[in-house]
Motif scaffolding. Sequence first.
Motif, short mmCIF file in Angstrom:
data_model
loop_
_atom_site.label_atom_id
_atom_site.label_comp_id
_atom_site.label_asym_id
_atom_site.label_seq_id
_atom_site.Cartn_x
_atom_site.Cartn_y
_atom_site.Cartn_z
N PHE A 1 -1.61 1.00 -1.35
CA PHE A 1 -1.81 -0.12 -2.25
C PHE A 1 -1.19 0.14 -3.62
O PHE A 1 -0.49 -0.70 -4.19
N GLN B 1 1.02 -4.32 -1.57
CA GLN B 1 -0.23 -5.04 -1.44
C GLN B 1 -0.51 -5.45 0.01
O GLN B 1 -1.63 -5.34 0.49
N GLY C 1 -1.29 -2.56 2.25
CA GLY C 1 -2.64 -2.15 1.85
C GLY C 1 -3.68 -3.03 2.52
O GLY C 1 -4.66 -2.55 3.10
N ALA C 2 -3.44 -4.34 2.46
CA ALA C 2 -4.37 -5.28 3.09
C ALA C 2 -4.45 -5.05 4.59
O ALA C 2 -5.51 -5.18 5.21
N LEU D 1 -13.47 -2.85 0.93
CA LEU D 1 -12.40 -3.35 1.79
C LEU D 1 -11.76 -4.60 1.21
O LEU D 1 -10.64 -4.95 1.57
N ILE E 1 -8.26 -5.30 -2.69
CA ILE E 1 -6.94 -5.82 -3.01
C ILE E 1 -7.04 -7.25 -3.55
O ILE E 1 -6.45 -7.59 -4.56
#
Lengths: 309, 279
Positions: free
Chosen positions: A265, A275, A278-279, B124, B127
């Motif tokens: 991330f 991003q 990371g997700a 979790l 982000i």
Amino acid sequence: MSEPVHIRRPRRWHIAVFLAPALAVYTTLMVIPLVETLRLSLFTEQDQVRSFVGLGNFITLFGDPRWAQAFWNALLNNIEFFSIHMAVQNPVGIALAALLSVPRLRGRAAYRTTLFMPTMLSFVVIGFIWKLILSPLWGVTPSIMAAIGLKSLFGPWLGQEDTALIAVSLVSVWQYIGIPMMLIYAALLSIPEEVIEAAECDGVVGVAQFWKIKLPLILPAIGLISVLTFVANFNAFDLIYVSQGALAGPNFATDILGTFLYRTFFGHQLQLGDQHMGATIATVMFLIILSVVAFYLLVIQRRMRRYEF
Amino acid sequence: MSQVPIFRMRRAVVHGLLGGYTLIAILPVLLIIMNSFKDRKAIFNHPLSPPGPASFSLIGYETVLKQGDFLAYFQNSLIVTIGSLFFILLFGAMASFALTEYRFRGNVFIGLFLALGVMVPIRLGTIAILEMMAKSGLVNSLFALILVYTAQGLPLACFVLSEFMRTVSADLKNAGRVDGLSEYVVFFRLVLPLVRPAMATVAIFSMIPIWNDLWFPLILAPSEATKTITLGTQVFIGQFVTNWNAVLAALTLSLTPALVLYLIFSRQLIRGLTAGAVK
């Protein structure tokens, strides 16, 4: 029977007022971000344009050798991290709880307070404390080991690839042990007096009584602890970040999903933060945790019901 | 005739085992605190002996207080923890009162919806949380942390408080209603004071993960002005790795508040953890 219920009750606004703040905060900061993270995992970004790629990120994560190697490494390390917790923390926690619940034990409260103390401290403090203590530079551990004649066994455990993960896991167990100890202790205390008396009448006492009577009765508590440990272990981050750094050294030997997610991330060294990948990792973690929790709630906990009083 | 010696021997074994593990549990912490009051030479030459008149030194603390703003970090942690606890308790108590007191459509669904958060870690969603905070300009503010921790703590708080709300006598509430009190007054004046012990338990439970968290301060509020004590310690020690006096002093400063709070509240905490099995 005369008047049907068409008299409308006044709207009970107070229910909404009581519920609104909690639901608003919980939904905005927990549920929506979680759903949004799951959604982001289906997108990618190029030249600041976000585009839908379906399961493309997951295919990259599992298929692209650069990603797959890091991912499986982190996942396997995480499984090992959890296995060490289960293998050490449960037996030691149960043993300590059993000792604490010995009847008419003197100093029980003092033992309880001190044994639970490490659980209260932050992973940052714990991580550094053990990093210092295990450091060959300081030499506390070698001199303690020398006192019991084991000096030759000492090594820079946190710095060696083959021992680092075990060492970090044991530090984490050292800190976390208070929780299983307390929950099992409570389970042991809640066993009804009559059950114990009946066992004593049948001549089942001492250690045999523990194995044959008490252990089966505290199985639900052990199940709960196992799932709590699993959830905690599969989103652990702090301890590894503090004691081994974001790169989870040496050579990624202590990399777990939490540190892998953080690096992906935010980026590290030459790799830019991503991003969407990371997700994707967060989504995989979510699915892992969810499936284990669901398995526990639907399968294990139901079977254990029958032990309840 | 051999009953008593065997009994005594068993007791000795029990105390030996418990004492041994107690040592494992507290020795590492004691070692750090002890050595933080010694000079560099004594730290390395006699790490296991307590500070004496010859080795006593506060040089580590001087460095820490000069270089790191530990007082400010401490204050930030205090604001974040107390702020979050306030909202967790207030909102949690209100929601669990609504869920246990009234029958309405969606009651069960809302209960389950909140319960989901007990098992799924809020990390979790980081982000999207960061993206949201960035959009609303809340990055590097303590308020962002308070919001996140409130959301994190609410599910468990609702779960525990609901259990206690059910035990409040219905006669009392109805007597209040007959006297013409509004639902709000019934809740704040009659019910809330009665569930105070449960609120204390929830407060102690929720406090630990908030005070000790590194993840969200690191991601949402890493600026110097908003560092919490956990993040501040991590960054400070990262910079002073080779200054052992400073590192030991920083660790001691960082762990003392948690330790003191624990010693004050340990009885209540343990009682809460063991669900009242320990008196």
